[in-house]
Design a protein around this motif. Structure first.
Motif, PDB file in Angstrom:
ATOM      1  N   PRO A  97       5.952   0.231   9.680  1.00  0.00           N
ATOM      2  CA  PRO A  97       5.847  -0.936   8.795  1.00  0.00           C
ATOM      3  C   PRO A  97       7.130  -1.264   8.043  1.00  0.00           C
ATOM      4  O   PRO A  97       7.325  -2.406   7.617  1.00  0.00           O
ATOM      5  CB  PRO A  97       4.720  -0.540   7.832  1.00  0.00           C
ATOM      6  N   TRP A  98       8.019  -0.290   7.859  1.00  0.00           N
ATOM      7  CA  TRP A  98       9.258  -0.552   7.121  1.00  0.00           C
ATOM      8  C   TRP A  98      10.399  -0.979   8.026  1.00  0.00           C
ATOM      9  O   TRP A  98      11.524  -1.131   7.558  1.00  0.00           O
ATOM     10  CB  TRP A  98       9.684   0.701   6.356  1.00  0.00           C
ATOM     11  N   ALA A  99      10.160  -1.144   9.329  1.00  0.00           N
ATOM     12  CA  ALA A  99      11.230  -1.545  10.236  1.00  0.00           C
ATOM     13  C   ALA A  99      11.822  -2.875   9.783  1.00  0.00           C
ATOM     14  O   ALA A  99      11.109  -3.815   9.424  1.00  0.00           O
ATOM     15  CB  ALA A  99      10.704  -1.654  11.663  1.00  0.00           C
ATOM     16  N   ARG A 110      -3.325  -4.857   3.288  1.00  0.00           N
ATOM     17  CA  ARG A 110      -4.455  -5.517   3.949  1.00  0.00           C
ATOM     18  C   ARG A 110      -4.933  -6.755   3.186  1.00  0.00           C
ATOM     19  O   ARG A 110      -5.785  -7.496   3.683  1.00  0.00           O
ATOM     20  CB  ARG A 110      -5.595  -4.515   4.115  1.00  0.00           C
ATOM     21  N   GLU A 111      -4.381  -6.996   1.999  1.00  0.00           N
ATOM     22  CA  GLU A 111      -4.698  -8.229   1.293  1.00  0.00           C
ATOM     23  C   GLU A 111      -4.141  -9.452   2.023  1.00  0.00           C
ATOM     24  O   GLU A 111      -4.542 -10.592   1.736  1.00  0.00           O
ATOM     25  CB  GLU A 111      -4.136  -8.173  -0.129  1.00  0.00           C
ATOM     26  N   GLU A 164       0.840  -1.188   0.000  1.00  0.00           N
ATOM     27  CA  GLU A 164       0.000   0.000   0.000  1.00  0.00           C
ATOM     28  C   GLU A 164       0.883   1.248   0.000  1.00  0.00           C
ATOM     29  O   GLU A 164       1.990   1.253   0.546  1.00  0.00           O
ATOM     30  CB  GLU A 164      -0.912  -0.001   1.233  1.00  0.00           C
ATOM     31  N   GLN A 165       0.387   2.298  -0.613  1.00  0.00           N
ATOM     32  CA  GLN A 165       1.161   3.524  -0.725  1.00  0.00           C
ATOM     33  C   GLN A 165       1.292   4.188   0.656  1.00  0.00           C
ATOM     34  O   GLN A 165       0.320   4.333   1.388  1.00  0.00           O
ATOM     35  CB  GLN A 165       0.495   4.499  -1.698  1.00  0.00           C
ATOM     36  N   ARG A 166       2.529   4.573   0.993  1.00  0.00           N
ATOM     37  CA  ARG A 166       2.793   5.274   2.241  1.00  0.00           C
ATOM     38  C   ARG A 166       3.716   6.457   1.954  1.00  0.00           C
ATOM     39  O   ARG A 166       4.584   6.387   1.084  1.00  0.00           O
ATOM     40  CB  ARG A 166       3.452   4.350   3.269  1.00  0.00           C
ATOM     41  N   GLU A 167       3.514   7.503   2.709  1.00  0.00           N
ATOM     42  CA  GLU A 167       4.393   8.654   2.576  1.00  0.00           C
ATOM     43  C   GLU A 167       5.758   8.336   3.167  1.00  0.00           C
ATOM     44  O   GLU A 167       5.888   7.517   4.088  1.00  0.00           O
ATOM     45  CB  GLU A 167       3.798   9.879   3.294  1.00  0.00           C
ATOM     46  N   GLU A 168       6.778   8.955   2.592  1.00  0.00           N
ATOM     47  CA  GLU A 168       8.111   8.731   3.119  1.00  0.00           C
ATOM     48  C   GLU A 168       8.208   9.316   4.536  1.00  0.00           C
ATOM     49  O   GLU A 168       7.496  10.256   4.908  1.00  0.00           O
ATOM     50  CB  GLU A 168       9.161   9.356   2.218  1.00  0.00           C
ATOM     51  N   MET A 212       3.620 -11.276  11.032  1.00  0.00           N
ATOM     52  CA  MET A 212       2.226 -11.136  10.592  1.00  0.00           C
ATOM     53  C   MET A 212       1.804  -9.658  10.642  1.00  0.00           C
ATOM     54  O   MET A 212       1.107  -9.158   9.753  1.00  0.00           O
ATOM     55  CB  MET A 212       1.325 -11.980  11.485  1.00  0.00           C
ATOM     56  N   ARG A 213       2.248  -8.960  11.690  1.00  0.00           N
ATOM     57  CA  ARG A 213       1.929  -7.535  11.791  1.00  0.00           C
ATOM     58  C   ARG A 213       2.542  -6.760  10.617  1.00  0.00           C
ATOM     59  O   ARG A 213       1.902  -5.894  10.024  1.00  0.00           O
ATOM     60  CB  ARG A 213       2.475  -6.995  13.116  1.00  0.00           C
ATOM     61  N   ARG A 214       3.793  -7.084  10.286  1.00  0.00           N
ATOM     62  CA  ARG A 214       4.435  -6.419   9.161  1.00  0.00           C
ATOM     63  C   ARG A 214       3.675  -6.673   7.860  1.00  0.00           C
ATOM     64  O   ARG A 214       3.451  -5.753   7.059  1.00  0.00           O
ATOM     65  CB  ARG A 214       5.866  -6.928   9.032  1.00  0.00           C
ATOM     66  N   ASP A 215       3.246  -7.935   7.634  1.00  0.00           N
ATOM     67  CA  ASP A 215       2.522  -8.259   6.407  1.00  0.00           C
ATOM     68  C   ASP A 215       1.191  -7.518   6.345  1.00  0.00           C
ATOM     69  O   ASP A 215       0.767  -7.057   5.272  1.00  0.00           O
ATOM     70  CB  ASP A 215       2.284  -9.771   6.329  1.00  0.00           C
TER      71      ASP A 215
END
Length: 545
Positions: A353-355, A406-407, A321-325, A398-401
């Motif tokens: 989410p990018w951790a 959300r798919e 999903e698109q996220r702002e930098e 699972m949290r990262r995915d």
């Protein structure tokens, strides 16, 4: 006592000096005529002479005898005076001699209690109207509020009263007068230049964007220049021209010529240090350096996902999903010039989410006119907290995915079903019930942003409970083993029982230090040393020693 005498004698002189400095510092001389300045100077001189003469007449240097008496008056029985006495009667009588010696011994003991006496000029009694406070207030106002250089201007004005007025020939016309100022941009923090004070041969060096303004006196005065456009004004005044310095050139005003060199503002420079490091709690630490000729105004670190370097498997196989930098403000000092900076950015991105995923880090700084400087892109792994407990690591993945897309909700529900299958002995019952409730939420249908964030927070809390809960249990087991060993030694246990309990303590210590090493709370190569150190400090070892 000398200070007391000086304060008592010369406090009027200090009041006169304070009032005189305040009059000069706040421009009293600028509003007076030449005759008034002369009268004021004469009055001030008489006041100074009178107060100085009064002080010299009043001053008396204290003697050593007065100092001795001052100290002696503070002691019980005046022992200093008593020690200087001589026995007048009964000198040959043994009883009288013994009594005299006892008296002298008591006086010496009293004299040993002498201590320094704080000075007390008692000015309140000598100055009932509080004039000394007026002088002190005037000096304080000068130091805090007086414009810089005003005292010098006032002294110059007083000195001018003694110079004879210039004689102007009636046939010579006076030329037009002018005043000029060059004001650098505020962000450069440079002072305003008074053009009339510049030597004729000097070149005027100004930062680009400086404002040059003039005030002309006389109808024949004029300004010509080729360094920049005129400054926009609501009501232009031909006697007060102003313009902005944009390029090198020449300014001519009433026959005076100024060669101007305009310095363009250099671009700010920023560079990142080594690869960002990760603290034990998952915080990112990034060093950086930045510089600018006039100082850095702001800076930030921009972090974007390096999608091409991501291992696109499992939950990361779908499009994200698109996220702002990520934008993090660089820490800048609150004071100083900020021309050369060396700092360290510390941020907690362990829940992002990018951790632990590949990212690109770019540093960006701005100067006072919003010129931008950027560092070279740095490809790295975004630091985040790591989980070593298998169940905790599965929940974090699972949290990262789920935050990736959300798919992945159906896949996440399947993972939770596997994790909560026969959880006896692995997880707390309350935690199991919460995870099973999350399965229903994931399978119910699409998640909005609020539901997704709530699910991510629940999975994070569950992983923390599993990860740190195991560490707490290991610490509790180690403390319990220590207590059992201490109790056995106190009760006279046999060597075999003590040996068995020591083995239990060693095993519990090994488990605890290993978990600490896995979480990077201690270095891995220190775990063995700590185990041996713990064993050496055990009650059994102390008992054997």
């Amino acid at each position: 006592m000398i200070w007391e005498e000086l304060a008592r004698a010369f406090w009027p002189l200090l009041v006169v000096v304070g009032l005189g400095l305040a009059a000069l510092a706040f421009g009293l001389t600028s509003g007076l005529s030449r005759n008034a300045l002369l009268a004021g100077l004469v009055f001030a001189g008489l006041a100074l002479a009178a107060s100085a003469g009064w002080g010299l007449w009043r001053f008396r240097r204290p003697s050593r005898e007065a100092a001795r008496a001052r100290v002696d008056a503070t002691l019980e029985g005046r022992p200093l005076s008593a020690l200087r006495d001589r026995q007048a009667l009964g000198g040959e009588d043994a009883g009288s001699l013994e009594l005299w010696q006892a008296h002298q011994a008591r006086m010496r003991a009293g004299a040993e209690q002498a201590s320094p006496i704080p000075p007390d000029p008692q000015l309140a009694r000598r100055d009932p109207f509080g004039l000394r406070l007026v002088g002190l207030t005037a000096l304080a106002m000068v130091m805090v509020f007086a414009p810089s250089g005003q005292i010098g201007q006032g002294i110059a004005a007083l000195g001018a009263t003694f110079r004879p007025l210039p004689q102007q020939a009636p046939t010579v016309e006076s030329g037009p007068g002018w005043e000029g100022w060059a004001q650098p941009p505020a962000y450069t923090r440079r002072p305003t230049i008074y053009l009339n004070a510049l030597p004729v041969e000097d070149t005027l060096v100004l930062p680009k964007g400086s404002t040059i303004s003039f005030r002309l006196y006389g109808d024949d005065a004029a300004v010509s220049q080729d360094i920049g456009p005129a400054l926009a004004q609501d009501k232009p005044d031909p006697m007060a021209p102003a313009f902005v310095a944009e390029q090198d050139g020449v300014i001519t005003v009433s026959g005076r010529r100024f060669a101007v060199t305009v310095q363009p503002d250099a671009l700010p420079v920023v560079s990142a240090g080594a690869q960002p490091t990760r603290r034990a709690d998952g915080r990112l630490v990034q060093e950086f350096t930045a510089s600018d000729d006039n100082g850095i105004a702001a800076g930030k670190a921009l972090i974007s996902l390096d999608l091409g370097a991501v291992d696109r498997r499992f939950g990361l196989a779908v499009d994200p999903e698109q996220r702002e930098e990520i934008a993090l403000d660089l820490p800048l000092p609150a004071t100083g010039t900020r021309k050369d900076l060396r700092g360290q950015l510390v941020a907690d991105l362990s829940r992002h989410p990018w951790a632990n995923l590949p990212v690109v880090v770019r540093l960006q700084v701005l100067d006072g006119i919003d010129q931008e400087g950027q560092s070279e892109p740095m490809h790295t792994i975004l630091p985040g907290r790591r989980f070593f407990d298998p169940l905790a690591a599965a929940l974090i993945e699972m949290r990262r995915d789920l935050m990736w897309s959300r798919e992945n909700r159906i896949r996440g529900a399947e993972v939770l079903r596997a994790v909560t299958w026969q959880p006896e002995g692995a997880m707390d019952e309350t935690l199991v019930m919460g995870l099973r409730g999350a399965i229903s939420t994931l399978e119910a249908g699409p998640l909005d942003d609020k539901a997704r964030d709530a699910m991510a927070q629940m999975l994070w809390d569950a992983a923390i409970a599993l990860e740190d809960g195991g560490l707490s249990d290991a610490l509790a087991r180690m403390k319990q083993a220590q207590e059992r060993l201490s109790e056995a030694i106190r009760n006279g246990a046999s060597p075999d029982e003590v040996q068995r309990l020591m083995e239990e303590l060693r095993a519990a210590t090994d488990a605890y230090t290993e978990m600490l090493a896995q979480q990077d709370r201690i270095p891995r190569n220190a775990s063995t040393a700590r185990r041996s150190k713990t064993a050496s400090r055990s009650p059994a070892t102390r008992s054997s020693r």
